[in-house]
Design a protein around this motif. Structure first.
Motif, PDB file in Angstrom:
ATOM      1  N   LEU A  44      -9.415  44.340  41.168  1.00  0.00           N
ATOM      2  CA  LEU A  44      -9.271  43.056  41.611  1.00  0.00           C
ATOM      3  C   LEU A  44      -8.581  42.187  40.338  1.00  0.00           C
ATOM      4  O   LEU A  44      -9.247  42.400  39.065  1.00  0.00           O
ATOM      5  CB  LEU A  44     -10.778  42.611  41.698  1.00  0.00           C
ATOM      6  N   TYR A  45      -7.553  41.706  40.445  1.00  0.00           N
ATOM      7  CA  TYR A  45      -6.863  40.874  39.261  1.00  0.00           C
ATOM      8  C   TYR A  45      -7.163  39.356  39.433  1.00  0.00           C
ATOM      9  O   TYR A  45      -7.144  38.547  40.344  1.00  0.00           O
ATOM     10  CB  TYR A  45      -5.407  41.103  39.023  1.00  0.00           C
ATOM     11  N   ARG A 108     -15.804  34.332  40.129  1.00  0.00           N
ATOM     12  CA  ARG A 108     -16.806  34.700  39.095  1.00  0.00           C
ATOM     13  C   ARG A 108     -17.505  33.588  38.307  1.00  0.00           C
ATOM     14  O   ARG A 108     -16.873  32.816  37.926  1.00  0.00           O
ATOM     15  CB  ARG A 108     -16.351  35.686  38.006  1.00  0.00           C
ATOM     16  N   TYR A 269     -16.024  45.716  34.219  1.00  0.00           N
ATOM     17  CA  TYR A 269     -14.811  44.767  34.524  1.00  0.00           C
ATOM     18  C   TYR A 269     -14.307  44.357  33.149  1.00  0.00           C
ATOM     19  O   TYR A 269     -15.216  44.432  32.170  1.00  0.00           O
ATOM     20  CB  TYR A 269     -15.638  43.294  35.156  1.00  0.00           C
ATOM     21  N   THR A 271     -13.185  41.397  31.401  1.00  0.00           N
ATOM     22  CA  THR A 271     -13.579  39.819  31.908  1.00  0.00           C
ATOM     23  C   THR A 271     -12.644  38.752  31.295  1.00  0.00           C
ATOM     24  O   THR A 271     -12.560  37.809  31.683  1.00  0.00           O
ATOM     25  CB  THR A 271     -14.993  39.625  31.799  1.00  0.00           C
ATOM     26  N   LYS A 309     -13.043  48.176  38.112  1.00  0.00           N
ATOM     27  CA  LYS A 309     -12.747  47.614  39.294  1.00  0.00           C
ATOM     28  C   LYS A 309     -12.113  46.210  39.154  1.00  0.00           C
ATOM     29  O   LYS A 309     -11.798  45.496  40.122  1.00  0.00           O
ATOM     30  CB  LYS A 309     -13.899  47.173  40.070  1.00  0.00           C
ATOM     31  N   MET A 310     -12.077  45.569  37.987  1.00  0.00           N
ATOM     32  CA  MET A 310     -11.445  44.302  37.667  1.00  0.00           C
ATOM     33  C   MET A 310     -10.630  43.879  36.467  1.00  0.00           C
ATOM     34  O   MET A 310     -11.230  44.571  35.678  1.00  0.00           O
ATOM     35  CB  MET A 310     -12.629  43.198  38.072  1.00  0.00           C
TER      36      MET A 310
END
Ligand code: 9MR
Length: 363
Positions: A44-45, A108, A269, A271, A309-310
């Motif tokens: 997920l970007y 988020r 992640y 972040t 995942k991100m």
């Protein structure tokens, strides 16, 4: 021009919608976007967003095209939400959440509990009162957005060795009132209210092999083990990934450290990804190339871990980077404006963008 006041009064999101201006997955030139490359790689970007984006149509368009998820930059921070004890200022965060929803993007929440930036009124309270505010804050804020967020940074930066607390903890009102137990209390309370957000522990500095990175990694691992042993709802560890190439780093070693949390069942992640360019050449093109190379080196190492995942950038355009805030503050002593992000001041791609897409596709 749309004013800050209009934004805050809630007028903007009916005028501009994230995602309203472009087909998903392609930019105007028909090239692959960061979001599309991320999807190809199982990532997920996205990027953090603040109210300035709603006053800059080009910037908003960049979010629309390039991201699948946005992080609230400052809108959900305690000091922004609660300038005074009795008031919650939800307008900024509400606008981001509803604009994202209309355009099919995830959100988020950053950050529920952080010992930094406490407003003066909180610092004046007794320990007992601080505990009451803590519980109330979690109940009200998590309750308001329950079911609407992809993930929450429930606790941000629990460790900050520079505060010289035993165990490396970051000091501040929550820590002073409750000691280390504030972390478990925050996760447990958030989990009892929001049953769908991925509850994340977000930490800084671990990517580096400098003194701070080396000091924070072991206590962070111990804290996570402790929370998991107590069955606390913790779903992901966030590594901010503000790369500091002016200091020692070993990204392969960091990747091994991060992967150890995957073995404990957590998602990983990235972040707040960006690259500090202060140690790179003055020449702008050379500097941007060095940023891209550093970013790719880091991503190529860490993306080997399937639990990542991100990937989220801290803003998208250099113009809105927190490094620009610092630079403006120190302007008399520094010669050039920082360029740590995938897009330049005018929302044109920096070499970092292609490097990131390359790393995503190579995964
Ligand atoms: O980007 C944020 C900046 O505008 C704020 O002034 C600052 C203090 O609230 O926080 C910045 O974001 C930080 C994030 O919340 C936590 N990790 C480091 C980020 C950059 O300083």
């Amino acid at each position: 021009m749309i004013s800050r006041r209009n934004f805050v009064s809630g007028a903007i999101p009916t005028v501009l919608g994230l995602g309203a201006m472009a087909a998903p997955g392609a930019n105007a030139a028909g090239e692959m976007t960061l979001a599309e490359a991320g999807r190809t790689a199982g990532l997920l970007y996205g990027a953090s967003i603040s109210e300035e984006a709603f006053a800059d149509p080009d910037y908003l368009d960049l979010y629309a095209r390039e991201t699948d998820i946005v992080t609230t930059d400052v809108a959900l921070k305690f000091d922004w939400l609660r300038p005074s004890p009795a008031r919650f200022e939800f307008e900024r965060a509400d606008a981001i959440v509803s604009a994202a929803k209309r355009s099919g993007k995830l959100v988020r929440g950053h950050t529920l509990i952080w010992n930094d930036n406490a407003p003066e009124w909180l610092r004046r309270l007794s320990g007992r009162e601080v505990e009451r505010v803590f519980d109330e804050h979690i109940e009200v804020v998590v309750g308001r957005y329950a079911g609407k967020l992809h993930s929450w940074d429930v606790v941000n930066e629990p460790f900050w060795p520079m505060d010289r607390q035993k165990g490396g903890w970051r000091n501040g009102p929550w820590f002073a009132a409750m000691g280390p137990s504030y972390v478990e209390r925050a996760f447990s309370r958030a989990a009892s209210i929001d049953k769908t957000a991925k509850l994340t522990l977000n930490e800084a500095q671990c990517e580096g092999n400098h003194e701070w990175g080396r000091a924070i990694r072991p206590p962070l691992a111990r804290l996570i083990d402790d929370l998991l042993a107590k069955d606390v709802s913790l779903h992901a560890v966030g590594f901010q990934s503000h790369l500091q190439p002016q200091w020692p780093a070993n990204y392969l070693e960091f990747a091994d450290y991060a992967a150890s949390f995957a073995a404990r069942g957590l998602e990983i992640y990235l972040t707040e990804f960006d690259v500090n360019d202060q140690s790179f050449p003055d020449d702008s093109a050379a500097r941007k190339t060095a940023v891209a190379e550093t970013g790719a080196k880091f991503l190529n190492a860490i993306l080997r871990a399937p639990a990542v995942k991100m990937v989220v950038n801290w803003q998208l355009s250099d113009r809105y980077s927190w490094y620009r805030e610092l630079w403006r503050r120190n302007a008399p002593t520094s010669q050039r404006s920082p360029s740590p992000l995938p897009f330049d001041d005018r929302c044109r791609p920096n070499p970092l963008r292609a490097a990131m897409i390359g790393s995503f596709l190579a995964r």
